[in-house]
Motif scaffolding. Structure first.
Motif, PDB file in Angstrom:
ATOM      1  N   MET A 177       0.845  -1.064   0.005  1.00 27.41           N
ATOM      2  CA  MET A 177       0.072   0.028   0.109  1.00 27.41           C
ATOM      3  C   MET A 177       0.985   1.239   0.046  1.00 27.41           C
ATOM      4  N   HIS A 178       0.160   2.182  -0.284  1.00 24.51           N
ATOM      5  CA  HIS A 178       0.896   3.553  -0.556  1.00 24.51           C
ATOM      6  C   HIS A 178       0.462   4.565   0.188  1.00 24.51           C
ATOM      7  N   THR A 179       1.267   5.045   1.268  1.00 21.72           N
ATOM      8  CA  THR A 179       0.814   6.265   2.202  1.00 21.72           C
ATOM      9  C   THR A 179       1.422   7.348   1.853  1.00 21.72           C
ATOM     10  N   SER A 180       0.867   8.600   2.057  1.00 19.14           N
ATOM     11  CA  SER A 180       1.220   9.859   1.931  1.00 19.14           C
ATOM     12  C   SER A 180       0.637  10.967   2.656  1.00 19.14           C
ATOM     13  N   PRO A 193       0.068  -7.262   6.127  1.00 21.69           N
ATOM     14  CA  PRO A 193      -1.095  -8.359   5.968  1.00 21.69           C
ATOM     15  C   PRO A 193      -2.376  -7.959   5.729  1.00 21.69           C
ATOM     16  N   SER A 194      -3.307  -8.467   5.113  1.00 23.04           N
ATOM     17  CA  SER A 194      -4.610  -7.862   4.866  1.00 23.04           C
ATOM     18  C   SER A 194      -5.474  -8.188   6.100  1.00 23.04           C
ATOM     19  N   VAL A 253      -4.185   6.700   2.894  1.00 27.00           N
ATOM     20  CA  VAL A 253      -3.778   5.252   2.554  1.00 27.00           C
ATOM     21  C   VAL A 253      -4.090   4.657   1.362  1.00 27.00           C
ATOM     22  N   ARG A 254      -3.618   4.111   0.606  1.00 24.08           N
ATOM     23  CA  ARG A 254      -3.915   3.763  -0.798  1.00 24.08           C
ATOM     24  C   ARG A 254      -3.506   2.352  -1.156  1.00 24.08           C
ATOM     25  N   LEU A 255      -4.471   1.330  -1.776  1.00 27.35           N
ATOM     26  CA  LEU A 255      -4.104  -0.005  -2.079  1.00 27.35           C
ATOM     27  C   LEU A 255      -3.519   0.280  -3.492  1.00 27.35           C
ATOM     28  N   GLU A 256      -2.280  -0.255  -3.427  1.00 24.96           N
ATOM     29  CA  GLU A 256      -1.845  -0.131  -4.746  1.00 24.96           C
ATOM     30  C   GLU A 256      -1.678  -1.742  -5.470  1.00 24.96           C
ATOM     31  N   LYS A 257      -1.626  -2.810  -4.806  1.00 26.35           N
ATOM     32  CA  LYS A 257      -1.638  -3.955  -5.487  1.00 26.35           C
ATOM     33  C   LYS A 257      -1.607  -4.889  -4.113  1.00 26.35           C
ATOM     34  N   THR A 258      -2.151  -6.104  -4.747  1.00 23.36           N
ATOM     35  CA  THR A 258      -2.048  -7.150  -3.613  1.00 23.36           C
ATOM     36  C   THR A 258      -1.204  -8.333  -3.987  1.00 23.36           C
ATOM     37  N   HIS A 259      -0.721  -9.072  -3.120  1.00 22.18           N
ATOM     38  CA  HIS A 259      -0.029 -10.235  -3.426  1.00 22.18           C
ATOM     39  C   HIS A 259       0.074 -11.265  -2.348  1.00 22.18           C
TER      40      HIS A 259
END
Length: 170
Positions: A1-4, A19-20, A92-98
């Motif tokens: 996730m990206h936080t700014s 972890p989600s 807080v923004r979700l960029e991708k999950t893996h």
């Protein structure tokens, strides 16, 4: 996730892997470590489910120990506010999950930019912008007052990835 940090110019951000299933009380601890804040101030999350906070804060909010990161990111973003007075807002923004890598320890920081603003600066990001405007000008009439909470070696451009990453697991 990206936080700014909302309103920071130039941007101050961290890329975190968490972890989600973490609950938001754990996300709070992670964000505090990522931005090197003490946790001395109240905080609140604004999520698709409404406000979520520490119940001990006495805010009309859901219990942060019961909402997971996955739930909070159900619409891909949420906001975290640290210090309800000076208002350090973090998007807080979700960029991708893996899938988790079993060779890695989580949470972890994989990238970022610039030093976090010291939490004791009055006025949140606007106060910090004022600090930055006088930082390189020691003869400025407001220099002493605006920089009193900074360490002598404070460098707003410095981001120490290895230090932030290690702090996430301390």
């Amino acid at each position: 996730m990206h936080t700014s940090i909302v309103g920071a110019a130039p941007p101050i951000w961290r890329r975190l892997e968490l972890p989600s299933g973490m609950v938001l009380s754990e996300v709070n601890a992670t964000l505090l470590a990522a931005y090197e804040w003490s946790g001395d101030r109240q905080h609140v999350f604004t999520t698709p489910y409404g406000l979520v906070a520490d119940l001990d804060a006495g805010l009309p909010a859901a219990d942060e120990r019961t909402v997971t990161l996955a739930e909070a990111l159900s619409r891909r973003t949420f906001q975290y506010r640290y210090d309800l007075g000076d208002a350090w807002d973090v998007l807080v923004r979700l960029e991708k999950t893996h899938h988790p890598d079993p060779t890695q320890a989580y949470p972890r920081c994989t990238d970022g930019a610039r030093a976090a603003p010291p939490e004791h600066i009055l006025g949140g990001i606007h106060g910090y912008s004022s600090v930055l405007s006088v930082l390189g000008h020691p003869n400025h009439p407001d220099h002493a007052q605006l920089t009193e909470f900074l360490d002598e070696d404070f460098d707003p451009e410095l981001f120490a990835l290895s230090e932030v990453d290690a702090a996430l697991r301390d």
